[in-house]
Structure formats: C-alpha cells, structure tokens
Design a protein around this motif. Structure first.
Motif, short mmCIF file in Angstrom:
data_model
loop_
_atom_site.label_atom_id
_atom_site.label_comp_id
_atom_site.label_asym_id
_atom_site.label_seq_id
_atom_site.Cartn_x
_atom_site.Cartn_y
_atom_site.Cartn_z
N LYS A 46 38.04 56.63 51.97
CA LYS A 46 36.59 56.59 51.77
C LYS A 46 36.31 55.84 50.48
O LYS A 46 36.96 56.09 49.47
CB LYS A 46 36.04 58.02 51.70
N LEU A 47 35.35 54.94 50.51
CA LEU A 47 34.95 54.21 49.32
C LEU A 47 33.74 54.92 48.72
O LEU A 47 32.60 54.56 48.97
CB LEU A 47 34.61 52.75 49.66
N ASP A 48 34.01 55.96 47.95
CA ASP A 48 32.93 56.78 47.40
C ASP A 48 32.69 56.45 45.93
O ASP A 48 33.35 55.60 45.34
CB ASP A 48 33.21 58.26 47.61
N ARG A 49 31.74 57.14 45.36
CA ARG A 49 31.31 56.88 43.98
C ARG A 49 32.47 57.00 42.99
O ARG A 49 32.56 56.23 42.03
CB ARG A 49 30.18 57.86 43.61
N SER A 50 33.37 57.93 43.22
CA SER A 50 34.48 58.11 42.28
C SER A 50 35.37 56.87 42.22
O SER A 50 35.88 56.52 41.16
CB SER A 50 35.31 59.35 42.64
#
Length: 121
Positions: free
Chosen positions: A34-38
């Motif tokens: 997943k390409l998330d904010r973190s």
C-alpha cells in the motif's frame, strides 16, 4: 476497473519530473502493498508533492482507490532503461487516449493543446 484517463471528472495531474523520478527510484526493488502516507512521509515528500503524486498514480492507473499498487506500477518500477521508457509511453498513451485521438500531438500548437485541456473544465 481501470481508470478512464482524461475525463472532466478525472483531470490530468501535474507532477514535477524530479518528484516522479524520486518516487520510482525509491520504490525500486520493493513496491509496498500500500502506498500510504507513512511511505511518502518516510521518503520526505511534502503535502503538496504527496497530493500530486497520488493524483498522478491514480490517473495513470498505477494505484487503486485504496492506494494499493496495480500490476502496471510493479512493471514500471521493475523496468530499467529503454524498457521503462516503453512502459511509461504505453501508460501515458492509454491515459491520454482522447487527446491522441483528437489531436496530432506532433504537430499541434500550444494553443490547440491549451484549448483541449481547457475544454475539460
């Protein structure tokens, strides 16, 4: 379902090339689930860069609405040199298909391109 490229509800994003390249190089070898904010925070991207990157990734059908990568993103990240150029060319042509069918971009003037994009608003 694949993204539909250019539409009035899915306008083309703008991302600085250096930002785009930095993301691809950072993902080299290991695209996360997943390409998330973190991820973006860890890579040092600003809020504006994150917004434009996510818009571009979605527009080009490289991530899904839930921020998971598509097979296209895996292919693009894994490719090197001319192969990466070929894959990116295909991705761009698919996303901008309406533009390529309405204008000959090799001979179109900047005014014609501007008129085309303004017509999307």
């Amino acid at each position: 379902m694949a993204n539909k490229g250019i539409q009035s509800t899915n306008l083309p994003p703008y991302v600085a090339y250096s930002t785009w390249r930095r993301l691809l190089e950072s993902l080299n070898g290991a695209v996360p689930a997943k390409l998330d904010r973190s991820l973006y925070d860890r890579l040092g991207f600003s809020g504006t860069q994150i917004f434009t990157l996510k818009a571009a990734l979605y527009f080009f059908d490289l991530i899904k609405l839930d921020d998971t990568p598509t097979e296209k993103l895996h292919e693009l990240v894994e490719a090197k040199g001319d192969k990466r150029k070929e894959i990116l060319n295909k991705i761009v042509r698919e996303a901008y298909l309406p533009l390529f069918t309405k204008l000959d971009v090799r001979t179109a003037t900047s005014g014609q391109l501007s008129d085309y994009f303004e017509s999307l608003h």
